[in-house]
Every structure is written in structure tokens, then in C-alpha cells.
Design an enzyme around this catalytic site. Structure first.
Site, PDB file in Angstrom:
ATOM      1  N   PRO A   1       0.825  -1.217   0.000  1.00 35.39           N
ATOM      2  CA  PRO A   1       0.000   0.000   0.000  1.00 35.39           C
ATOM      3  C   PRO A   1       0.860   1.268   0.000  1.00 35.39           C
ATOM      4  O   PRO A   1       0.526   2.249  -0.670  1.00 35.39           O
ATOM      5  CB  PRO A   1      -0.811  -0.115   1.293  1.00 35.39           C
TER       6      PRO A   1
ATOM      7  N   CYS B   1     -21.043  25.728  27.597  1.00 35.10           N
ATOM      8  CA  CYS B   1     -21.896  26.347  26.571  1.00 35.10           C
ATOM      9  C   CYS B   1     -23.338  25.847  26.713  1.00 35.10           C
ATOM     10  O   CYS B   1     -24.011  26.245  27.660  1.00 35.10           O
ATOM     11  CB  CYS B   1     -21.301  26.118  25.190  1.00 35.10           C
TER      12      CYS B   1
ATOM     13  N   ARG C   1     -25.027  31.257  19.882  1.00 36.47           N
ATOM     14  CA  ARG C   1     -25.907  32.371  19.495  1.00 36.47           C
ATOM     15  C   ARG C   1     -26.711  32.905  20.673  1.00 36.47           C
ATOM     16  O   ARG C   1     -27.196  34.022  20.641  1.00 36.47           O
ATOM     17  CB  ARG C   1     -26.925  31.906  18.442  1.00 36.47           C
TER      18      ARG C   1
ATOM     19  N   HIS D   1     -15.972  28.037  25.560  1.00 35.70           N
ATOM     20  CA  HIS D   1     -15.435  26.680  25.397  1.00 35.70           C
ATOM     21  C   HIS D   1     -13.999  26.603  25.911  1.00 35.70           C
ATOM     22  O   HIS D   1     -13.055  26.819  25.136  1.00 35.70           O
ATOM     23  CB  HIS D   1     -15.460  26.284  23.916  1.00 35.70           C
TER      24      HIS D   1
ATOM     25  N   GLU E   1     -12.286  24.120  26.487  1.00 32.54           N
ATOM     26  CA  GLU E   1     -11.545  22.980  25.915  1.00 32.54           C
ATOM     27  C   GLU E   1     -10.681  23.393  24.723  1.00 32.54           C
ATOM     28  O   GLU E   1      -9.774  22.660  24.336  1.00 32.54           O
ATOM     29  CB  GLU E   1     -12.498  21.838  25.512  1.00 32.54           C
TER      30      GLU E   1
HETATM   31  N1  GLN Z   1     -26.923  26.064  20.904  1.00 31.08           N
HETATM   32  C1  GLN Z   1     -26.429  26.953  21.900  1.00 31.08           C
HETATM   33  C2  GLN Z   1     -26.196  28.356  21.359  1.00 31.08           C
HETATM   34  O1  GLN Z   1     -26.069  28.532  20.164  1.00 31.08           O
HETATM   35  C3  GLN Z   1     -25.158  26.425  22.513  1.00 31.08           C
HETATM   36  C4  GLN Z   1     -24.021  26.345  21.551  1.00 31.08           C
HETATM   37  C5  GLN Z   1     -22.858  25.534  22.042  1.00 31.08           C
HETATM   38  O2  GLN Z   1     -22.999  24.736  22.975  1.00 31.08           O
HETATM   39  N2  GLN Z   1     -21.728  25.661  21.409  1.00 31.08           N
HETATM   40  O3  GLN Z   1     -26.124  29.284  22.091  1.00 31.08           O
END
Ligand code: GLN
Length: 541
Positions: free
Chosen positions: A189, A379, A460, A505, A507
Site C-alpha cells: 500500500p 456552553c 448564538r 469553550h 476545551e
Molecule cells: N446552541 C447553543 C447556542 O447557540 C449552545 C451552543 C454551544 O454549545 N456551542 O447558544
């Protein structure tokens, strides 16, 4: 001008091209070179932001607000340099640029073609950032042989002739499978994949061969001979028990030295002790904690890759192994949560989109709050925590996020004002790094140990400030706020051992060399909780 390393992949996908790119980057950075990695993806979406995690895995977000391929997460976890929106370029983005130029009349009189117009645009994009770095590593997504990636391969082929020969290195990642019935490792391969590459004009300088078992000298010789590379250009990337061992393994194989030699760069002192320490910690934990992750995409590990890595980092910081128990949020809607959450030391509800599984996530929050189990909401996970609190503490039965119930009388989570006007979905969320001010005396403050932090966002909806006073009076703590717009970024609970929800986030910013404070804090709380549980069990005996 920087030197360039082009990383292509052969045989099949998922061979770890991203980890390979990140690992060689690590070997060069550890010698003091300034390195950046870019990823070129052959699909037509402008970015992966609108794709489902089932299609594409996680969408990684950079400080400057780009929604990118998850490989950029690996680059940032391995390297010190931060990626930007210039570090992930899709075929769609290239075509878009070219078509915009065509409409402006920039090519007036000319026929716009893949060669040279698309390939020139790819090259411009490869060269951007090259003044700021010593080495630019460029990973080409997909597998050699795909129709889609041809313009990118053609562009990198041309670069060999645009620059000096020792400014460019082609690295090809392949597979050397072990065939059980023959009891042998097979090189065919790899031979075919390199042949394919050579047919389009690229002779690899170096091969990174993934294998389950070590390649012996005769196999290396054979690969070298059939693929037209020297034996020491055949680097064996044997399966590792942790990805953080890959730079160490590649170093032993002489990958860094080979690259420096080919690129005409001086060998410098190399210090990999931090990576040795990380691998030691992962392989020699003093204890184990189990974290229940309640999400929607739990069958697909790539969907939560940064989260998984961040939990591992939190484990490294606390000298424990983190065992992740993946729990499908929908299962919690129809079955007793006890069945899934009874044995965990911490509960994490990650980010997500769409209504499916949301009630299950809210039940997981309820379980953690009532049973005093360490809880971390990220989030959507934080939004679920606010909803649960409003429903069960403030007794607003219909409390919800307007994402899921636009008619609720208690929209504790609501669209941001500017989001209400948005019609186009791509690239229009609240994206990238924003400032957050922490309140002293809170869990968040004691984790970060500083007042001002910057964290990355992708959402959002927001905590609805109309309900803030009521929620605070009932025991919710607001421990982090965006000062510019007074947006709630972190919530906690007063009478709970560790209950933290964040709108951003974390992470995306955790590295094994620098575990994120909230993940470290969460794992620490989970570890203490597991010890408390076992001492209670001991005394009950
Ligand atoms: N759906 C939610 C928002 O848009 C959370 C988005 C998320 O967890 N990244 O606010």
C-alpha cells in the site's frame, strides 16, 4: 522567508496526519525554531462551521473567531504558537476568492482556470505568515488519489520550483499493515501510494509509516528502494498508547534531525523533558476518576476531541487517570438517570446544538445538583444548568432556551439581540476570544487565580439578564462577566461542592503542557468526591 514542510497522506484516512504534523512541529519548536502549522481542506464549504459533527467531527475555534478543522486543535495542543483564521483554508475559500476577483474584473480578458488561478491562490495562502515563522508546516487534507485534493497537490508541487530545493520538504504519511494470515507487515500500500504521488510530480523526501508492529531494517530498506527515498527517510510511527508520546517516538526515529538536515537548518539543543513528564504522568496515574459526559454525539469520539483531551490534561495536573463514561443524553430522557450516573465522580454536559437530548442533559444537571456531584457545564451545558435551576428552584416549569421553546414565558436563555436579525447561518455566531472578568472568592477565581481572562466562544444564545436578579437571589452565583456587554459568562452554585457552567469553550485552550484551570479544578473536585465516597464506604463496612 520560512522553510516549508508539506504533509500529505496516503492509503487511507485517519492515519494521524494531524498528529504527525503537530509532532514534527513539536520537535522543531523544542529546538527553538518558530513553527506554525496550516491545514488545507479539499471540500467546498467555506469552513466546517455549518457541518454536523457526524460529518466532520468537532469544529475547533481560534482566538480570532474562525471555525476550523479539528486538526488545528492538535496543532495548538502540541505547539506554543496559536493558530489563526489563516491556518485553515478550504477549497471553497480558495474558489470564493478567485470568483470574487473574477467579478471585480481582476482577470479581465483572461480565462479563469484551476491552473494557474486556483493554484496561485493556494500558493498565496501557503506563503502568508511565512515572514513571521522559521518553518511553516502545511497539511493537505484528504488522501492522495482523491480528485478533490489535486489542485492543492499541484500547488505544492509547483512550490518546489518557486523556492530553493532546501526550502521545501515533502513528507508522506502511509500505512504498513500487518496481515495476520501471512504473519507479515506489508509494504505494497505504501509503494502504491507513493507511486500515485510521483505520478502527479511529487517525490516525497520522507515517509512516516504507521504500523502496529515495528518496521525492521529489511522492511525499511525495501520501502526506501521502492519509494525512491533513503532508508533513514523512513520514519516508523508505531501505534502509541497516548498521542503525546508521538513526538518522543518520532525523535527516537531521527525525524527532527532528518528534517533539519534536508532543510539546511542547524541542529540545536533539544529539550523534550516536558513531553517525557506528560507521558510519564499519563502512564503512571496514582488513581482513577470517572467522568460521565452527557451529550448528543457520544458515538463519535471526534465530535468531542478537544473536550476529551482537556479532561486528560486535567488528569495529568491531578496525577489521576480520567475514565470517560459516554452517556447518550436521550437515554436519560426515557430511563432512570441512576442507572447511568450512579457510579460517576463528576458529570460534564458539553456544548451542542439542536433540541434532541436537551431534556436528558437537564436531567443530568438535576442529578448532579441534588446529589452534590461535581458538575461542569460547557456552553449548552451551562445553558441547561440555568434552565434546570429556573425550573426546579425558581419553580418556573416552562423555563427554557428560546432555541428550543420560542414561546416560553421564562426564556432564561435567549438569542442575543444581533442574532435575532441574522439570516445566514455560516460564520455568524458569537465566535472567538472575548474578555471575561472574574469575581474574587468564587470557584472560577480560585481556578484561574486572575481577574481577567480571555476565552473562546461559539454560540448564538446567552444567559438572559432579565432573570439575573431572581436567579442570584435564589442562590446562583455569577462568577464571570463580559465587561463590554455585561454578558454572563460563568455561573456557579452556592451550596454545592463544585458546580460550574461557562458560556465559552475552555476545551479550545487546554494543552497537556498547560492544563486548563477549569478542567483541573473539575477533575480535582471529582477526585476529592471519589475519595469522600470511598471513605464513607469504608466506614460503613
Ligand atoms: N446552541 C447553543 C447556542 O447557540 C449552545 C451552543 C454551544 O454549545 N456551542 O447558544
Amino acid at each position: 522567508m520560512a522553510k516549508f514542510i508539506f504533509v500529505t497522506g496516503g492509503v487511507l484516512s485517519s492515519l494521524g496526519k494531524g498528529i504527525t504534523a503537530a509532532s514534527i512541529g513539536t520537535l522543531l519548536e523544542a529546538r527553538g525554531y518558530k513553527v506554525i502549522i496550516k491545514k488545507f481542506d479539499p471540500y467546498l464549504n467555506l469552513d466546517p462551521g455549518t457541518m454536523s459533527p457526524f460529518q466532520h467531527g468537532e469544529v475547533y475555534v481560534t482566538d480570532d473567531g474562525a471555525e476550523t478543522d479539528l486538526d488545528l486543535g492538535h496543532y495548538e495542543r502540541f505547539l506554543n504558537s496559536s493558530t489563526t483564521r489563516d491556518c485553515n483554508v478550504t477549497a471553497g475559500k480558495i474558489y470564493y476568492k478567485v470568483l470574487e476577483k473574477e467579478r471585480k474584473g481582476d482577470y479581465l480578458g483572461g480565462t479563469v482556470q484551476v491552473i494557474p488561478h486556483i493554484t496561485d491562490e493556494v500558493k498565496n495562502s501557503i506563503y502568508s505568515l511565512s515572514e513571521e515563522y522559521d518553518i511553516v508546516i502545511v497539511e493537505i487534507g484528504g488522501t492522495v488519489g482523491d480528485i478533490e485534493s489535486l489542485p492543492f497537490l499541484e500547488a505544492i508541487r509547483q512550490i518546489r520550483f518557486d523556492l530553493d530545493e532546501n526550502d521545501v520538504l515533502y513528507l508522506h504519511v502511509t500505512l504498513v499493515p500487518y496481515i495476520k494470515s501471512a504473519g507479515e507487515l506489508k509494504t505494497k500500500p505504501t509503494q502504491h501510494s507513493v507511486k500515485e504521488l510521483r505520478e502527479i510530480g511529487i517525490q516525497p523526501d520522507m515517509l512516516v509509516c504507521r504500523s502496529e508492529y515495528p518496521l525492521d531494517d529489511s522492511i525499511r530498506k525495501k520501502i526506501g528502494l521502492f519509494c525512491n527515498v533513503s532508508k533513514n527517510a523512513v520514519i516508523n510511527a508505531i501505534d502509541a498508547s497516548t498521542i503525546y508520546q508521538v513526538p518522543l517516538l518520532m525523535n527516537k526515529e531521527g525525524a527532527g534531525r532528518f528534517i533539519l538536515n534536508k532543510l539546511g537548518l542547524e541542529e540545536r539543543e533539544l529539550d523534550l523533558s516536558v513531553w517525557e513528564e506528560i507521558v510519564y504522568r499519563i502512564k503512571n496515574p496514582e488513581d482513577t476518576v470517572t467522568i460521565g459526559v452527557v451529550g448528543k454525539y457520544v458515538g463519535l469520539k471526534d465530535a468531542y476531541i478537544s473536550l476529551t483531551e482537556s479532561l486528560i490534561h486535567g488528569g495529568i495536573d491531578n496525577k489521576v487517570k480520567v475514565n470517560i463514561k459516554w452517556i447518550d443524553a436521550e437515554d436519560l430522557e426515557t430511563q432512570n438517570p441512576d442507572k447511568f450516573l450512579d457510579d460517576v465522580d463528576g458529570i460534564l454536559v458539553p456544548g451542542g446544538f439542536g433540541e434532541r437530548g436537551v431534556e436528558g442533559k437537564i436531567r443530568a444537571v438535576n442529578f448532579a445538583r441534588n446529589k452534590d456531584i461535581p458538575f461542569f457545564g460547557i456552553c449548552l451545558g451551562m445553558q441547561c444548568a440555568v434552565i434546570e435551576f429556573a425550573r426546579n428552584v425558581l419553580k418556573y416549569d416552562d423555563a427554557h432556551s428560546t432555541e428550543f421553546n420560542p414561546k416560553t414565558e421564562h426564556p432564561v436563555i435567549d438569542y442575543m439581540e444581533e442574532q435575532k436579525k441574522i439570516k445566514k447561518l455560516g460564520g455568524t455566531m458569537r465566535l472567538g476570544a472575548y474578555e471575561c472578568k472574574l469575581t474574587e472568592g468564587t470557584r472560577a477565581y480560585s481556578a484561574y487565580k486572575e481577574e481577567t481572562i480571555f476565552e473562546r466562544h461559539r454560540h448564538r444564545l446567552e444567559f438572559n439578564n432579565k432573570f439575573r436578579d431572581e436567579l442570584v437571589k435564589a442562590g446562583l452565583i455569577i462568577s464571570g462577566v463580559n465587561p463590554e456587554r455585561d454578558l454572563v459568562e460563568i455561573i456557579e452554585l452556592k451550596s454545592h461542592r463544585w458546580f460550574v457552567g461557562c458560556q465559552f469553550h475552555p476545551e479550545f485552550k487546554s494543552k497537556p503542557t498547560k492544563p486548563h484551570p477549569l478542567f483541573s479544578g473539575f477533575i480535582n473536585a471529582a477526585y476529592k468526591f471519589s475519595q469522600d465516597k470511598s471513605s464513607i464506604q469504608e466506614s460503613e463496612k
